[in-house]
Enzyme design. Sequence first.
Site, mmCIF file in Angstrom:
data_model
loop_
_atom_site.group_PDB
_atom_site.id
_atom_site.type_symbol
_atom_site.label_atom_id
_atom_site.label_comp_id
_atom_site.label_asym_id
_atom_site.label_seq_id
_atom_site.Cartn_x
_atom_site.Cartn_y
_atom_site.Cartn_z
ATOM 1 N N SER A 80 0.812 -1.215 0.000
ATOM 2 C CA SER A 80 0.000 0.000 0.000
ATOM 3 C C SER A 80 0.844 1.263 0.000
ATOM 4 O O SER A 80 0.312 2.373 0.101
ATOM 5 C CB SER A 80 -0.929 0.005 1.204
ATOM 6 O OG SER A 80 -0.168 -0.142 2.378
ATOM 7 N N THR A 85 -2.255 3.117 4.541
ATOM 8 C CA THR A 85 -1.296 4.204 4.488
ATOM 9 C C THR A 85 -0.347 4.046 5.653
ATOM 10 O O THR A 85 -0.754 3.584 6.712
ATOM 11 C CB THR A 85 -2.044 5.553 4.604
ATOM 12 O OG1 THR A 85 -2.792 5.754 3.411
ATOM 13 C CG2 THR A 85 -1.114 6.720 4.818
ATOM 14 N N THR A 93 1.704 6.813 0.861
ATOM 15 C CA THR A 93 0.711 5.828 0.412
ATOM 16 C C THR A 93 0.689 5.689 -1.108
ATOM 17 O O THR A 93 1.105 6.604 -1.832
ATOM 18 C CB THR A 93 -0.702 6.271 0.870
ATOM 19 O OG1 THR A 93 -1.625 5.217 0.682
ATOM 20 C CG2 THR A 93 -1.188 7.493 0.130
ATOM 21 N N ARG A 106 -6.223 10.639 -9.369
ATOM 22 C CA ARG A 106 -6.914 10.794 -8.075
ATOM 23 C C ARG A 106 -5.877 11.027 -6.961
ATOM 24 O O ARG A 106 -4.869 10.344 -6.878
ATOM 25 C CB ARG A 106 -7.731 9.545 -7.769
ATOM 26 C CG ARG A 106 -8.479 9.577 -6.431
ATOM 27 C CD ARG A 106 -7.703 8.914 -5.302
ATOM 28 N NE ARG A 106 -8.479 8.812 -4.078
ATOM 29 C CZ ARG A 106 -7.973 8.402 -2.918
ATOM 30 N NH1 ARG A 106 -6.715 8.059 -2.822
ATOM 31 N NH2 ARG A 106 -8.732 8.340 -1.848
ATOM 32 N N THR A 133 -5.583 7.401 8.245
ATOM 33 C CA THR A 133 -5.611 6.386 7.206
ATOM 34 C C THR A 133 -7.071 6.089 6.894
ATOM 35 O O THR A 133 -7.955 6.417 7.680
ATOM 36 C CB THR A 133 -4.856 5.107 7.626
ATOM 37 O OG1 THR A 133 -4.834 4.195 6.525
ATOM 38 C CG2 THR A 133 -5.504 4.430 8.806
ATOM 39 N N GLY A 134 -7.302 5.482 5.746
ATOM 40 C CA GLY A 134 -8.673 5.163 5.390
ATOM 41 C C GLY A 134 -9.140 5.948 4.188
ATOM 42 O O GLY A 134 -8.326 6.439 3.399
#
Length: 269
Positions: free
Chosen positions: A23, A125, A143, A153, A176-177
């Site tokens: 990731s 991340t 990330t 993006r 994160t997320g």
Amino acid sequence: GANALDAVELGVKICEADPRERSVGLGGRPDRDGRVTLDACIMDHLGNIGSVAACEHVVHVSSLARAVMERTPHVMLVGDGATQFAKEQGFPLQNLMVPDSEAEWTKWLEKAEYKPIPNIENHDTIGQLTLDAEGRLAGCCTTSGMAFKMHGRVGDSPIIGAGLYVDGEVGAATATGHGEEVIRTVGSFRVVAAMKSGRSPQQACEDAVREIHKFFVRRGKPWADTQIGFIAVSTRGEVGGYALRPGFSYAVASADGVRVLTAESLLDS
Ligand code: ASP
């Protein structure tokens, strides 16, 4: 004995260099066009910031973000400009795609459905916050973002205030997320602002997650597929972590050793 800024950079670089860590950095998952584009930012206790977004061919985007901070008059470089700057600064340029990513992407193309899966598989991340022996804080976030995202993006991770924020007199936070939701709520700044008004790092992380949840409810958006997690540290060395749903863990390292903690969450599942 090292300073916080060096520590955060060196810490996340370990993950960036590891092709099994899927990731971030080398082996980070590609976008829907099969291109690995990385995001990172860094911030110190004085408010110095640097960031790169949608950057290709550079493993250590954390170091590149630091180079933007220290060697340019700007705070953020994106896309080709970030890669060009990396080249000028002597960063090696390489293919970041590993065979496992290639295979996953080929499989994903069969359906080409964009479906984030909470906690696992297609996003994560590395965010590191450090308080050093001199009381200086720093943070770094890196990330590959959402796997199979649209090309171009950019998530929260390279956005100062969203994916990372440091106030040298208060504390630091990182996220994160689901980046879109963290950007919408200026998540990491929100956590540090709450700490500034007297909330502990733990309470501040909880407040921010609750606020994000409120935004979902207000906007009538489903949040079934979303995970958000924050960690925070104060200048006194208190730490906190909280997530929208179960499955978020984080590590706390101090002179006493390293502990891996499982964050509490707002939702049960
Ligand atoms: N926050 C990252 C992004 O939205 C992904 C993650 O941390 O899971 O790009």
